[in-house]
Scaffold this active site. Structure first.
Site, mmCIF file in Angstrom:
data_model
loop_
_atom_site.group_PDB
_atom_site.id
_atom_site.type_symbol
_atom_site.label_atom_id
_atom_site.label_comp_id
_atom_site.label_asym_id
_atom_site.label_seq_id
_atom_site.Cartn_x
_atom_site.Cartn_y
_atom_site.Cartn_z
ATOM 1 N N GLU A 170 45.977 38.643 17.517
ATOM 2 C CA GLU A 170 47.677 38.507 17.543
ATOM 3 C C GLU A 170 47.607 39.656 17.692
ATOM 4 O O GLU A 170 48.672 40.543 16.843
ATOM 5 C CB GLU A 170 47.858 38.154 16.077
ATOM 6 N N GLU A 224 44.667 28.790 14.406
ATOM 7 C CA GLU A 224 45.486 28.863 13.053
ATOM 8 C C GLU A 224 46.853 27.639 13.705
ATOM 9 O O GLU A 224 47.486 28.345 14.446
ATOM 10 C CB GLU A 224 46.221 30.620 12.416
ATOM 11 N N GLU A 229 30.435 42.277 55.276
ATOM 12 C CA GLU A 229 30.650 44.005 55.237
ATOM 13 C C GLU A 229 31.503 45.518 54.514
ATOM 14 O O GLU A 229 32.416 45.390 55.433
ATOM 15 C CB GLU A 229 31.457 44.159 57.337
ATOM 16 N N GLU A 237 25.534 38.133 61.711
ATOM 17 C CA GLU A 237 27.101 38.224 62.767
ATOM 18 C C GLU A 237 25.753 39.653 63.733
ATOM 19 O O GLU A 237 24.702 40.374 63.189
ATOM 20 C CB GLU A 237 27.892 39.265 62.417
#
Length: 900
Positions: free
Chosen positions: A131, A244, A460, A565
């Protein structure tokens, strides 16, 4: 439990509660029933409450403060687990605020509880700092002390969890909690949320106070109490507990309230997995039996008398209809073979802005070409909320899934990633939560896809993100993926644009389903600037050294490699371009790497044409395609014999004192270099002592600059450090690098580069750098590097001051020198005194004879080294008959002293 509610929120509560909302997910098909039974949960208390409600408790709630040890809790925990229930503890630090907790003031207590709970072993749901969006607890954001903030709360919550994890208390599940209303300055439902990595469940507390309170409370329905908080927490992908709740009798009909509450939970609060009643006569009578009508309604609502098996403690998502099977990563890499990238498409700012949008027929053409895998780069940034909860636009996620399905349906191994999401590097600590949420949503959306879908965490990474942060990112995202995709293969890489230099430095998580990745666009001047040609013996030798370097890393760490790549701009020399594709692909496939050539679909651009497949005409550059798939088509290559390893030199005795390399009192012997618009100049100016060298530099985005001093004597093996004086002279405080370059292994250019970063300011500073502090340069290594990964101090070619970024400035340097030991590091040894009795006599002669005849036992290697130093009388680094002759002549007084 909430202590009070401000009247100012009441009208808003009633109005908002009347609004409808759409719940997300459907987790509560088996709603768990729990309760705080009004007292500590002993066996008798649990039994009495269960008899009252007519049903076994799935969850038993307990409240304890931070002066309570687990030894006190344990009997109650035993009672709970003997009952077949789960224990949920609300843990209240009345003695501390969040600043105290984050600063470690309660660490001893927290650690003790963590160790005791770990030893206990059973699952516990722990609810600390509850709370906090109110103003009544010392740890709350709205508390009158104003010491608690969202930031301190998050830090405190995470600190608690980190201590438990560090102590191995993985049986503890973490419950984040909010009150049903925000009360107090600076409070909100999610501003203090600690993050998904620190939370297993979220929860809400709320009460219908009726008209019982003097501050003007009024009767509220369940929706009026809970709807706002629920809407906020439902945006988080975590199950929700009503931790609660209860209703007063006064001001309305409690029995009806109970019935409507459970009906609402089951119909409109679908993310709620448990409802835990607060059964105590406290501020008002919250008990389920405050009236016969209330008790009857409660028993009816929870299904009293029904059979409810022991609950499964931890929530799990609905199992996929067709779970992907586990595949060994090496097997997957073999399956992937040669593939392509669907570049400039989904990783563009918006699809279609860089290249033609994705079409299904592309994948038919890729299949016909012979590709085995397709990498689909994806940029998520522009399609994701920039504030919590960082939701990805559903339409974009649907579009990504559509393209992925096109690929998978053709049998391709398919890779999706985070591509061009460069925002993460600008503020890693501030942005990592958003990145985590993105991957959480990706993992959830694609969890049911076949094992042929692979995840690549980040394309990258570069710039401001450090190697340590990349390791942290890989670890965090992998944990998130594993929650929903336990065996899916994940691809990880290093920094500096997925360089091979950084791949070998990454911290590999302990996970059996990983592949390492790197990219290769060397030499950059050829592949991106289309300068010169490519294809010499040395060009190919360089590729072989790099790929062998990566293969060695793969073998050492038992992790396969994905070459994600590689490409050359179309405007490069055509013959060289084809040779490059051919040799690069052959070298990768021969070493067992899976490959994806970069293809961005762009033709005709001077700075971005890397296309092989024409998306409009549906044709390929057949010459390059042939180079990719057919080994050895173009270049003729004969590997050089493996170079003879450099001989291992014996350890050297460190030099004592200093050796000046350049004090700039004579002719300026430094050269300079620059490019891509950057500039640098040097001149003699007043230094710290006498003259110094001024370096004036202008940086650019892609530029480079440096000053270089070639060394006449490149053997620094007896020196320990290098030192120089430096200051900025124009007010700039820019980072620069000091670099040591080794000699090239092929006699051309430099060898391996080693760097150390410095930031000069406006006052003179003496910088002393131990050679052990230099790090291998990551952004570039020359073709002549030996790739040993060791700074070879006996093979130094040159020293440099050079760029670290694109900034401009001016500095002066003076007194560059080598630093040795401050005193002789070896104990004084008397030459000829072989038994170290401070005398040279016939005993020493006899010992030397026996040593040469190999009949003398010296014990340890240290003792032998000491003996050899005393016996090597002619200082030629060996002990032999020449030394014996010298000792004889000395004892016969043919020479007056032993030469030193």
């Amino acid at each position: 439990m909430k202590k009070r509610l401000l009247v100012s929120f009441l009208v808003l509560s009633i109005i908002v509660g009347l609004l409808s909302f759409q719940s997300l997910g459907n987790y509560n098909s088996g709603l768990k029933i729990g309760a705080w039974v009004g007292t500590q949960p002993s066996e008798s208390a649990i039994k009495s409450f269960q008899e009252l409600q007519g049903r076994k408790l799935d969850i038993v709630h307990q409240f304890i403060n931070w002066s309570t040890d687990f030894s006190w809790v344990r009997p109650y925990a035993d009672a709970v687990y003997n009952n077949g229930s789960i224990l949920m503890i609300t843990w209240e630090p009345w003695e501390y605020n969040t600043v105290d907790i984050k600063n470690g003031k309660a660490d001893a207590y927290i650690t003790r509880m963590a160790q005791d709970m770990k030893a206990y072993g059973k699952e516990i749901w722990l609810r600390p700092l509850h709370e906090a969006n109110g103003d009544w607890y010392p740890w709350a954001i709205g508390y009158s002390s104003r010491v608690n903030t969202n930031e301190t709360y998050i830090a405190a919550f995470r600190h608690i969890v980190d201590i438990f994890r560090a102590n191995g208390a993985t049986n503890v599940k973490w419950v984040f909690n909010v009150n049903c209303d925000n009360v107090g300055n600076g409070t909100s439902y999610l501003g203090h949320y600690p993050g998904d990595n620190y939370v297993d469940y979220t929860s809400i507390d709320g009460y219908n106070w009726g008209t019982t309170q003097s501050w003007g409370s009024q009767w509220q329905s369940f929706d009026q109490v809970f709807s706002r908080a629920y809407q906020a927490l439902a945006s988080i992908n975590k199950p929700i507990i009503i931790a609660e709740f209860a209703s007063a009798e006064i001001g309305g009909n409690k029995a009806r309230w109970i019935t409507e509450a459970y009906n609402s939970i089951r119909t409109s609060y679908n993310k709620v997995i448990a409802a835990v009643w607060f059964h105590e006569n406290k501020e008002t009578d919250w008990r389920i039996n405050s009236s016969p009508e209330a008790l009857a309604a409660y028993r009816e609502a929870i299904g009293a008398g029904s059979s409810n098996p022991t609950p499964t403690p931890t929530w799990t998502s609905t199992p996929p209809s067709s779970s992907p099977k586990a595949v060994d990563p090496f097997e997957m890499v073999r399956k992937m073979g040669m593939g392509t990238n669907l570049g400039n498409t989904l990783e563009a700012p918006y699809e279609g802005s860089w290249s033609k949008s994705a079409m299904e027929y592309y994948f038919d053409d890729f299949k016909a070409a012979g590709y085995k895998n397709v990498r689909i780069p994806v940029r998520w940034d522009n399609h994701t909320m920039r504030t919590y909860p960082y939701t990805i636009d559903k339409a974009f996620l649907d579009r990504v899934e559509q393209v992925v399905d096109w690929s998978l349906s053709r049998g391709f191994v398919t890779i999706i990633n985070s591509h061009h999401d460069d925002w993460i590097k600008e503020d890693y600590n501030g942005n990592i939560e958003r990145f985590e949420k993105i991957w959480e949503q990706i993992a959830e959306r694609f969890k049911n896809k076949s094992e042929n879908l692979l995840f690549e965490i980040m394309n990258e990474p570069f710039g401001n993100i450090t190697d340590e942060q990349i390791d942290d990112m890989n670890s965090r995202i992998l944990k998130i993926i594993r929650k929903t995709n336990p065996t899916r293969i994940v691809i990880i890489g290093g920094g500096y644009w997925n360089s091979y230099n950084t791949l070998v430095n990454i911290k590999i998580p302990d996970d059996p389903y990983l592949i390492g990745t790197f990219h290769y666009y060397d030499p950059y001047e050829f592949t991106h600037k289309w300068r010169g040609t490519w294809g010499t013996q040395e060009d190919m030798d360089t590729v072989v050294r790099v790929f062998d370097f990566v293969k060695s890393w793969s073998d050492r760490n038992n992790i396969p490699v994905y070459f994600g790549e590689f490409a050359v701009m179309a405007y490069a020399d055509r013959t060289s371009r084809v040779k490059w594709y051919d040799f690069i692909s052959d070298a990768a496939l021969e070493r067992g790497f899976a490959c994806s050539v970069w293809d961005n679909g762009v033709f005709g651009s001077l700075d971005n044409d890397m296309a092989i497949y024409n998306r409009d005409t549906r044709t390929f550059d057949t010459e390059i395609l042939n180079a990719l798939f057919n080994p050895g088509t173009y270049p003729s290559y004969s590997p050089k014999p493996s170079p003879t390893p450099r001989p291992t030199k014996p350890p050297v005795t460190p030099a004592v004192g200093e050796k000046m390399l350049d004090d700039f009192e004579g002719v300026l012997n430094w050269g300079s270099y620059s490019g891509e618009g950057a500039k640098v100049s040097t001149k003699i100016v007043s230094g710290k002592t006498g003259n110094g060298m001024e370096v004036s530099y202008t940086g650019t985005t892609d530029g480079y600059w440096g000053t270089v001093y070639s060394l006449p004597d490149g053997d620094w093996s007896k020196w320990l450090k290098i030192s120089f004086d430096i200051k900025s002279v124009d007010g700039s405080a820019n980072e620069i690098r000091f670099m040591i370059a080794e000699k090239s292994i092929n006699g051309v250019g430099d060898g391996e580069h080693w760097v150390y970063s410095i930031t000069p300011d406006s006052s003179w500073k003496t910088i002393e750098i131990p050679f052990s502090s230099f790090r291998r340069r990551l952004d570039y290594q020359p073709p002549g590097q030996d790739m040993s990964g060791t700074l070879d101090l006996d093979n130094i070619d040159s020293i440099h001051f050079m760029y670290a970024n694109n900034k401009s400035g001016k500095f002066v340097v003076d007194n560059i020198k080598l630093i040795g030991a401050t005193s002789d590091p070896t104990p004084s040894i008397k030459h000829g005194d072989l038994n170290f009795d401070n005398a040279v006599n016939s005993t020493d002669l006899l010992m030397l004879k026996r040593y040469i005849l190999k009949s003398l036992e010296l014990g340890t290697s240290e003792q032998e080294e000491k003996f050899k130093k005393a016996a090597d009388l002619n200082r030629d680094n060996k002990v032999d008959s020449t030394d014996l002759t010298i000792l004889k002549r000395y004892l016969l007084k043919a020479i007056s002293e032993i030469p030193i």
